[in-house]
Design an enzyme around this catalytic site. Structure first.
Site, PDB file in Angstrom:
ATOM      1  N   TYR A  13      -7.465   3.312   0.318  1.00  0.00           N
ATOM      2  CA  TYR A  13      -6.182   2.637   0.153  1.00  0.00           C
ATOM      3  C   TYR A  13      -5.384   3.219  -1.011  1.00  0.00           C
ATOM      4  CZ  TYR A  13      -2.544  -0.689  -0.607  1.00  0.00           C
ATOM      5  OH  TYR A  13      -1.311  -1.254  -0.761  1.00  0.00           O
ATOM      6  N   LYS A  17       0.858   1.328   1.309  1.00  0.00           N
ATOM      7  CA  LYS A  17       1.290   1.542   2.679  1.00  0.00           C
ATOM      8  C   LYS A  17       2.220   2.748   2.711  1.00  0.00           C
ATOM      9  CE  LYS A  17       0.089  -0.632   6.466  1.00  0.00           C
ATOM     10  NZ  LYS A  17      -1.318  -0.386   6.724  1.00  0.00           N
ATOM     11  N   ASP A  65       6.717   5.711  -4.225  1.00  0.00           N
ATOM     12  CA  ASP A  65       6.528   4.613  -5.178  1.00  0.00           C
ATOM     13  C   ASP A  65       5.938   5.235  -6.431  1.00  0.00           C
ATOM     14  OD1 ASP A  65       5.605   2.531  -6.705  1.00  0.00           O
ATOM     15  OD2 ASP A  65       4.447   1.568  -5.112  1.00  0.00           O
TER      16      ASP A  65
HETATM   17  C1  F6R Z   1       1.427  -3.346  -0.387  1.00  0.00           C
HETATM   18  C2  F6R Z   1       1.523  -3.464  -1.843  1.00  0.00           C
HETATM   19  C3  F6R Z   1       1.072  -4.716  -2.513  1.00  0.00           C
HETATM   20  C4  F6R Z   1      -0.274  -4.534  -3.187  1.00  0.00           C
HETATM   21  C5  F6R Z   1      -0.724  -5.835  -3.888  1.00  0.00           C
HETATM   22  C6  F6R Z   1      -2.000  -5.646  -4.703  1.00  0.00           C
HETATM   23  O1  F6R Z   1       1.872  -2.113   0.038  1.00  0.00           O
HETATM   24  O2  F6R Z   1       1.932  -2.545  -2.508  1.00  0.00           O
HETATM   25  O3  F6R Z   1       1.039  -5.799  -1.611  1.00  0.00           O
HETATM   26  O4  F6R Z   1      -1.243  -4.129  -2.256  1.00  0.00           O
HETATM   27  O5  F6R Z   1       0.266  -6.285  -4.769  1.00  0.00           O
HETATM   28  O6  F6R Z   1      -1.799  -4.573  -5.548  1.00  0.00           O
HETATM   29  P1  F6R Z   1      -2.923  -3.992  -6.523  1.00  0.00           P
HETATM   30  O7  F6R Z   1      -4.107  -3.629  -5.679  1.00  0.00           O
HETATM   31  O8  F6R Z   1      -2.254  -2.820  -7.162  1.00  0.00           O
HETATM   32  O9  F6R Z   1      -3.230  -5.100  -7.510  1.00  0.00           O
HETATM   33 MG    MG Z   2       6.334   0.815  -1.392  1.00  0.00          MG
HETATM   34 MG    MG Z   3       3.681   0.067  -3.940  1.00  0.00          MG
END
Ligand code: F6R
Ligand code: MG
Ligand code: MG
Length: 364
Positions: A230, A233, A11
């Site tokens: 974190y 994933k 990603d």
């Molecule tokens: C799960 C994922 C999303 C983010 C969520 C919050 O793998 O990529 O569900 O965890 O959109 O994202 P942030 O913390 O970047 O605002």
């Molecule tokens: Mg991804």
């Molecule tokens: Mg992502």
């Protein structure tokens, strides 16, 4: 002459949050890899699954080649520069280290590679999943390679009657690779006992016991074990050779009709059913549901045929509706119990902080 297939996925930025990379970002990655076509790589494909970009490469450098890994790393770096220019969200998210150090494993991107002597006809499927972790492939691989309820070839084909060897990795061990080899069908109960725990035990390879040939290579990296916090994933990738002494393409695909519950979904912290989707699909509902794409190819002298998008077929529309219902059912209970992952698997630190704050307010 031996051929190697490598699929490397990361990603590096997407539109509207963690939904889908831009077409121009995909193009930037493609342009970078194209420069090596005909020299370092024989052939390649660049695709997206959810917010991830996958580079599929065929070459003769063997597995773990630092030249191949560097090519993918540099392509993702070039893509990251484009993602920053475009102001995409999470630019360079999965590139966890500053610089390349010989092997892309442990630097963030998911990697699956396999070296083999090409059969006269060499069909294989490239699987990519988003908003989930490597354990998501455990159940479909078990059912596709060890259960005649999905793999009829285990009963019908004399080339498969000896069964398969499962190589299972203990991904909790971050010091070095720790794995076990178990034989199906004799050790099915032991295989199931491990695969029950998708967060800890992950199938990394499967071999035919008929001829010793490798059928499966899957990624096993856990990002939060690399970064200690974190970072998204793990969104796994997998290569599966099919037909002949391996299960047929349709037998390998059959278990994806279940839409089994996997870890991931919103903030990598929930359970949700795995939805088989068309290549290039983004995510949406609750940053999900967890999705998997499957594109089938034949490779000949290293050249890749056009791809067939396995889940782009009317049958899978029916499965997607069923999986959407399963997702909605579980989402109705929000944060409660089975809907959210256990404490140790939560990908954000918010609960830990809350527990710390509340600790002092408990009374005996
Ligand atoms: C799960 C994922 C999303 C983010 C969520 C919050 O793998 O990529 O569900 O965890 O959109 O994202 P942030 O913390 O970047 O605002
Ligand atoms: Mg991804
Ligand atoms: Mg992502």
């Amino acid at each position: 002459m031996k051929i190697t297939l490598s699929v490397i996925k990361a990603d590096i930025g997407s539109i509207g949050g963690h939904l889908r990379p831009s077409r121009t970002l995909l193009e930037a990655v493609r342009e970078h890899v194209e420069r090596e076509k005909g020299s370092l790589v024989i052939d390649y494909r660049v695709s997206s699954t959810g917010d991830d970009i996958a580079i599929l490469l065929s070459h003769r450098q063997g597995t773990g080649s630092s030249d191949i890994h560097k090519l993918a790393w540099d392509a993702f770096m070039a893509g990251t520069a484009r993602a920053r220019e475009e102001g995409l969200y999470g630019a360079g998210q999965d590139l966890l280290k500053e610089s390349f150090s010989g092997n892309i494993k442990g630097l963030g991107p998911a990697v699956a590679e396999m070296e083999f002597e090409e059969r006269e006809n060499e069909p294989f499927i490239c699987f990519c999943a988003d908003k989930t972790n490597p354990g998501a492939f455990n159940l479909p691989l078990y059912l596709g390679f060890a259960d005649p309820m999905h793999c009829s070839g285990l009963i019908l084909s004399p080339k498969m009657s000896k069964g398969f060897i499962f190589v299972i990795m203990d991904v909790a061990n971050t010091e070095k690779d720790r794995y076990i080899e178990l034989n199906a069908p004799e050790e099915l109960y032991d295989i199931a006992a491990l695969l029950r725990d998708n967060e800890r035990f992950v199938i990394s390879k499967i071999y035919s016991r008929e001829n010793g040939e490798q059928a499966v290579a899957a990624s096993t990296t856990r990002l939060h074990n690399i970064a200690g916090k974190y970072t998204g994933k793990d969104d796994p990738v997998m290569l599966v050779r099919v037909q002949g002494s391996f299960p047929a393409a349709g037998e390998v695909l059959s278990p994806y009709s279940i839409g089994h519950y996997v870890a991931g979904f919103m903030r990598g912290s929930h359970n949700g059913p795995l939805m088989p989707v068309k290549a290039g699909s983004g995510t949406s509902f609750f940053d999900g549901p967890p999705i998997v794409t499957a594109v089938a190819y034949c490779v000949h002298n290293g050249r890749l045929s056009e791809g067939v998008d396995c889940f782009d077929h009317p049958y899978w529309d029916y499965v997607r509706r069923k999986v959407a219902r399963k997702a909605t059912e579980l989402r109705q209970q929000g944060f409660s119990g089975a809907a959210m992952l256990p404490y140790t698997e939560l990908e954000y630190g918010g609960i830990v902080e809350k527990m710390r704050r509340l600790e002092s307010r408990f009374r005996d």
